[in-house]
Design an enzyme around this catalytic site. Structure first.
Site, PDB file in Angstrom:
ATOM      1  N   ASN A 105       0.781  -1.270  -0.100  1.00 46.73           N
ATOM      2  CA  ASN A 105       0.200   0.230   0.131  1.00 46.73           C
ATOM      3  C   ASN A 105       0.743   1.614   0.255  1.00 46.73           C
ATOM      4  O   ASN A 105       0.584   2.412  -1.133  1.00 46.73           O
ATOM      5  CB  ASN A 105      -0.472   0.105   1.001  1.00 46.73           C
ATOM      6  CG  ASN A 105      -2.080  -0.736   0.939  1.00 46.73           C
ATOM      7  OD1 ASN A 105      -1.705  -1.848  -0.013  1.00 46.73           O
ATOM      8  ND2 ASN A 105      -3.345  -0.857   1.887  1.00 46.73           N
ATOM      9  N   GLU A 106       1.388   0.800   0.295  1.00 50.53           N
ATOM     10  CA  GLU A 106       2.757   2.476   1.217  1.00 50.53           C
ATOM     11  C   GLU A 106       3.302   3.130  -0.427  1.00 50.53           C
ATOM     12  O   GLU A 106       3.540   3.786  -1.124  1.00 50.53           O
ATOM     13  CB  GLU A 106       3.915   2.346   1.333  1.00 50.53           C
ATOM     14  CG  GLU A 106       4.618   3.023   2.112  1.00 50.53           C
ATOM     15  CD  GLU A 106       5.626   3.045   2.932  1.00 50.53           C
ATOM     16  OE1 GLU A 106       6.991   3.579   3.595  1.00 50.53           O
ATOM     17  OE2 GLU A 106       5.528   1.926   4.148  1.00 50.53           O
ATOM     18  N   GLY A 107       3.588   2.034  -1.404  1.00 48.94           N
ATOM     19  CA  GLY A 107       4.619   2.246  -2.734  1.00 48.94           C
ATOM     20  C   GLY A 107       2.710   2.390  -3.590  1.00 48.94           C
ATOM     21  O   GLY A 107       3.311   3.102  -4.607  1.00 48.94           O
TER      22      GLY A 107
END
Length: 430
Positions: free
Chosen positions: A173-175
């Site tokens: 999700n961060e990416g």
């Protein structure tokens, strides 16, 4: 309306209205996006302006992003107007054994939010915190204690605390959310072509690479957990994305020194050819203190440092099929910070460089450590690690173009804005 608002009004309206062209790689399954569903009912404000608060709890610092949105009329859709950003150091993970103190850092940042959001809007303004690699590297019970403390701080605040307002965000999700932020701010999400830009994010505890593949081979040869799909308004996107936990810049320092997960920190001294020969000091990260040193009677310099750093990279980083091509990547966080410190780019404007420029400057820094020591005794190690990560890790060519930036249209290049979009309209990442 501000200049920034004018720049962002059209794309955000198109995004929220579901007018994005279907340009996901290989397929673009259409979705219907009801305008009534884009914001929960409590966030359809009667006033012209409303707000969202997103906390980024990273490994080296905690940052607050207060976003201002404008509702032009009752039947219309909100547009991004402004972002207020502030940060404190160290990160929450430094308070692993004293979670109350970690909570106090969040409490201090909330004071900034109170000054930005009008009192009349406090009860309507959602506050969300997502923690990244710093907490992912902690034992689960310590990470949970910190998150619980933050939740208590939120509960005592005057802002709206939604369900799951405090969470540990996974690397995928961060990416993806960083990719959403950058491609939205650069205008690629509403262009009539399939052209997008990739992102490279280098944090303290982890590093992310995300891009929209142009070739089926990239997907075919990638590990299954490196491909993620998400639905955004009226398109399904299939991205190559992966987060490498333990390969952020600060965690890589520990690994290079052989200190990652080591015991006997009270008496062990961790040495490296990447550090100035006469350098020796205590260095703290994640609540632990390490004794680090150069090698007084040994050799130092780029070649030996590169050999040490290679052990941290080799066999860990997957090389995507198409990064050897001509794709343009936006690189930020520590990529940007170290490029500024080493003089590669101007700190106020950012700049465009090639991968080979990192290598050239790393050699200069490592072979003139005395000159660069006042900036940072770790600059040789950091620049060499970045060079090794890009070339030997991801497999970029020397002439791959990197756009180093901290802000686009006065908004921070991080996953936070994408996470705010995700909060207001779930992207269904899977």
């Amino acid at each position: 309306m501000t200049v920034q608002a004018l720049l962002l009004t059209v794309p955000l309206l198109w995004m929220l209205a579901g007018l994005l062209p279907t340009h996901a790689a290989y397929y673009g399954r259409e979705h219907t996006a009801s305008m009534d569903n884009l914001l929960p009912s409590r966030f359809r404000p009667s006033s012209l302006t409303f707000y969202g608060i997103m906390f980024d709890a990273g490994s080296t610092g905690t940052r607050i992003h207060v976003y201002t949105f404008i509702q032009k009329d009752q039947a219309g859709l909100p547009v991004l107007d402004n972002e207020m950003y502030h940060a404190v150091k160290p990160g929450l993970s430094a308070y692993a054994d004293i979670p109350e103190e970690g909570g106090n850092t969040v409490r201090q940042l909330l004071k900034v939010a109170k000054k930005t959001v009008p009192r009349s809007e406090w009860k309507k303004t959602p506050v969300v915190l997502k923690a990244t690699a710093g907490l992912r590297l902690l034992p689960e019970h310590k990470a949970r204690a910190l998150l619980n403390e933050v939740h208590s701080v939120f509960d005592e605040s005057p802002f709206f605390v939604p369900n799951n307002s405090v969470s540990l965000m996974n690397g995928t999700n961060e990416g993806i959310l960083a990719w959403v932020t950058v491609n939205f701010l650069t205008g690629h999400l509403y262009a009539k072509t399939r052209k997008t830009v990739g992102i490279l994010d280098l944090g303290g505890g982890s590093t992310q690479i995300t891009f929209l593949p142009k070739f089926k081979k990239t997907v075919y040869f990638a590990p299954s957990d490196h491909i993620a799909r998400f639905d955004m308004f009226n398109s399904t996107y299939e991205l190559y994305t992966h987060s490498y936990l333990g390969n952020g810049l600060i965690a890589a320092r520990l690994a290079t020194l052989g200190a990652l997960g080591a015991d006997g920190l009270d008496w062990k001294v961790f040495t490296s050819s990447c550090l100035p020969k006469k350098f020796r000091e205590d260095w703290t990260f994640g609540g632990l203190t390490y004794k680090v040193s150069g090698i007084p009677d040994g050799y130092a310099g780029y070649k030996l440092c590169y050999y040490e750093v290679m052990r941290v990279i080799k066999g860990i980083i997957h090389q995507p099929y198409e990064v050897k091509g001509s794709s343009i990547f936006y690189a930020f966080s520590y990529y940007y910070d170290r490029a500024v410190e080493s003089g590669l780019i101007d700190g106020s404007r950012g700049g465009t460089i090639e991968v080979r420029d990192f290598k050239k400057r790393a050699k200069e820094v490592c072979n003139k450590m005395t000159k660069y020591r006042p900036i940072s005794p770790f600059l040789c190690m950091d620049m060499t690690y970045i060079t090794c990560l890009l070339k030997e890790g991801f497999g970029f060519k020397d002439n791959t173009v990197l756009q180093l930036t901290k802000k686009i249209s006065n908004a921070e290049t991080s996953w936070a804005l994408g996470a705010m979009f995700d909060y207001f309209h779930h992207l269904n990442i899977h």
